[in-house]
Design a protein around this motif. Sequence first.
Motif, PDB file in Angstrom:
ATOM      1  N   PRO A 145      -2.150  -1.350  -2.824  1.00  0.00           N
ATOM      2  CA  PRO A 145      -1.044  -2.276  -2.547  1.00  0.00           C
ATOM      3  C   PRO A 145       0.015  -1.617  -1.673  1.00  0.00           C
ATOM      4  N   VAL A 146       0.651  -2.427  -0.837  1.00  0.00           N
ATOM      5  CA  VAL A 146       1.746  -1.919  -0.016  1.00  0.00           C
ATOM      6  C   VAL A 146       2.970  -1.719  -0.908  1.00  0.00           C
ATOM      7  N   PRO A 147       3.579  -0.541  -0.895  1.00  0.00           N
ATOM      8  CA  PRO A 147       4.764  -0.320  -1.731  1.00  0.00           C
ATOM      9  C   PRO A 147       5.852  -1.345  -1.440  1.00  0.00           C
ATOM     10  N   LYS A 148       6.568  -1.731  -2.489  1.00  0.00           N
ATOM     11  CA  LYS A 148       7.584  -2.776  -2.348  1.00  0.00           C
ATOM     12  C   LYS A 148       8.627  -2.407  -1.300  1.00  0.00           C
ATOM     13  N   ALA A 149       9.049  -1.130  -1.269  1.00  0.00           N
ATOM     14  CA  ALA A 149      10.070  -0.713  -0.306  1.00  0.00           C
ATOM     15  C   ALA A 149       9.579  -0.882   1.129  1.00  0.00           C
ATOM     16  N   VAL A 150       8.291  -0.569   1.353  1.00  0.00           N
ATOM     17  CA  VAL A 150       7.711  -0.729   2.690  1.00  0.00           C
ATOM     18  C   VAL A 150       7.624  -2.212   3.051  1.00  0.00           C
ATOM     19  N   ARG A 175       1.362   7.865   5.178  1.00  0.00           N
ATOM     20  CA  ARG A 175       0.005   7.319   5.216  1.00  0.00           C
ATOM     21  C   ARG A 175      -0.063   6.087   4.329  1.00  0.00           C
ATOM     22  N   ALA A 176      -0.792   5.104   4.762  1.00  0.00           N
ATOM     23  CA  ALA A 176      -1.000   3.910   3.951  1.00  0.00           C
ATOM     24  C   ALA A 176      -2.413   3.416   4.171  1.00  0.00           C
ATOM     25  N   ALA A 177      -2.973   2.811   3.157  1.00  0.00           N
ATOM     26  CA  ALA A 177      -4.289   2.194   3.293  1.00  0.00           C
ATOM     27  C   ALA A 177      -4.184   0.755   2.831  1.00  0.00           C
ATOM     28  N   HIS A 178      -4.599  -0.156   3.696  1.00  0.00           N
ATOM     29  CA  HIS A 178      -4.594  -1.566   3.300  1.00  0.00           C
ATOM     30  C   HIS A 178      -6.033  -1.967   3.035  1.00  0.00           C
ATOM     31  N   GLY A 201       2.046  -4.297   8.628  1.00  0.00           N
ATOM     32  CA  GLY A 201       2.252  -5.745   8.636  1.00  0.00           C
ATOM     33  C   GLY A 201       1.121  -6.480   9.334  1.00  0.00           C
ATOM     34  N   ALA A 202       0.689  -5.951  10.477  1.00  0.00           N
ATOM     35  CA  ALA A 202      -0.385  -6.591  11.238  1.00  0.00           C
ATOM     36  C   ALA A 202      -1.713  -6.520  10.498  1.00  0.00           C
ATOM     37  N   SER A 203      -1.979  -5.400   9.829  1.00  0.00           N
ATOM     38  CA  SER A 203      -3.199  -5.269   9.046  1.00  0.00           C
ATOM     39  C   SER A 203      -3.227  -6.306   7.929  1.00  0.00           C
ATOM     40  N   ALA A 212      -1.718 -17.500   6.935  1.00  0.00           N
ATOM     41  CA  ALA A 212      -1.831 -16.157   6.376  1.00  0.00           C
ATOM     42  C   ALA A 212      -0.464 -15.476   6.321  1.00  0.00           C
ATOM     43  N   PHE A 213       0.312 -15.659   7.384  1.00  0.00           N
ATOM     44  CA  PHE A 213       1.645 -15.058   7.438  1.00  0.00           C
ATOM     45  C   PHE A 213       2.512 -15.604   6.297  1.00  0.00           C
ATOM     46  N   ALA A 214       2.482 -16.917   6.106  1.00  0.00           N
ATOM     47  CA  ALA A 214       3.273 -17.536   5.043  1.00  0.00           C
ATOM     48  C   ALA A 214       2.778 -17.107   3.670  1.00  0.00           C
ATOM     49  N   GLU A 215       1.467 -16.942   3.518  1.00  0.00           N
ATOM     50  CA  GLU A 215       0.908 -16.510   2.238  1.00  0.00           C
ATOM     51  C   GLU A 215       1.424 -15.126   1.853  1.00  0.00           C
ATOM     52  N   ILE A 216       1.556 -14.255   2.838  1.00  0.00           N
ATOM     53  CA  ILE A 216       2.002 -12.887   2.572  1.00  0.00           C
ATOM     54  C   ILE A 216       3.510 -12.801   2.360  1.00  0.00           C
TER      55      ILE A 216
END
Length: 322
Positions: A2-7, A218-221, A275-277, A307-311
Motif C-alpha cells: 500500500p502507498v503510505p498515507k503521507a505519500v 523506494r516504493a512498490a505499487h 500516482g501514475a502507477s 480510475a482517477f476518481a476511484e483512487i
Amino acid sequence: MPVPKAVFEQIRQIIPPLNGTLRKGQSGRVGVLGGALDYTGAPFFAAISAQRVGVDLSHVICSPTAANAIKSYSPDLIVHPILREETPPEALRGELAALLSRLHVLVIGPGLGREKYMQTFARLALGIAKEQGMFLVLDADGLYVVGGQLDLIRGYRRAVLTPNVVEFERLSEQAGIDPDTPPEERASSVSKVLGGVTILQKGQSDIIATNTEGANSRAAHEASKISPDEALWGQGDILSGSVGAFLAWAKCYESGAFGDSSISVSRMPILAAIGASMVTRTTSRRGFEKEGRGVVTQDMLKEIGGAFAEIFGGETQGGGKL
C-alpha cells in the motif's frame, strides 16, 4: 504494498484545484515527442492519456509522416509535424526551443522509433528540455536514446525513466549493475548510478525508486488483479502519459499556480511516478473487468477518469481536480 498515507496526501496536494482560480494552461501542458512513419498509436495514447488524467493541453511533436494519422485519432491533440528527416538538427533548435518553452513536461519515446534522424531530434529535445528546467519522462525508444550515453540524463533529477522488463534489464547492464543484485534493489541501484534519476520499473509490481547520496526512497505499487498474461500492449503509453500529467501538475505547483509550496521539488518525480502507477493499474483492472480478454487500449482510455476518481475520490477538500 500500500502507498503510505503521507505519500498519498502529498500526491493529492499536487493535483490542481477545481475552484475556478486557475487560468487556461495552469492545470498542465504536456508534450510528447515521438511518432514516425510506422508508429502513430503510441504518441496518441500517451498524449490523450495525459488529457484524460486531467491536464489542459497535450502536444505531439512528430514526423510529418505520422502527423495526419495522429490528428485523425483525436481533434483534442495539438500536433506539430516538425521532425523532418531532411532538416539539420541545429536548424530546428530555435523552433523546438520556442515550443518547449510553452510546456511543463516533455515525454520522449512513445512511437519514436530508432531511425537515426528521430533519435537525433530526441537528443536535441532532451538537451533543450534540461536547459529549460523541464520535467522529463523517458519511455520506450527514448530509453534507447540515453542507454548508450547515460551522461545525457545522469544527475538530472527532474526525470522519470519508465522501462519495461526488457528495457530495464538492458538499462541495468548499461549502468553496470551487478546481475546478482536482488531484484527488488535493482531499480534503486540504477537510480543511484544515474545520480538520483527516478526509475519506474514496470512489471507485475511497479517498483519506483529515487536513490541519491544520503537518501533512498523506494516504493512498490502492487499489480491489480490483472495477471501478466492479461497485460495490454499500449498500457505503457498510458503510463508514460499519466506520469507526464502528474509532472505537469508538479511544475504548476512549483510555479505557485496553486498549493502552499510545502512539497520539495525533489519529491515531485517519485510522487508523479507513484500516482501514475496507481491510475494506470486501476485503469487496467477496470477495462479488463468490462471487456475481458477482448480489451484493447482504446477501452482503457475510457476508464482513466473513473480510475482517477476511484483512487482519489470525487473532489478534494480543497476543491481539487479529482
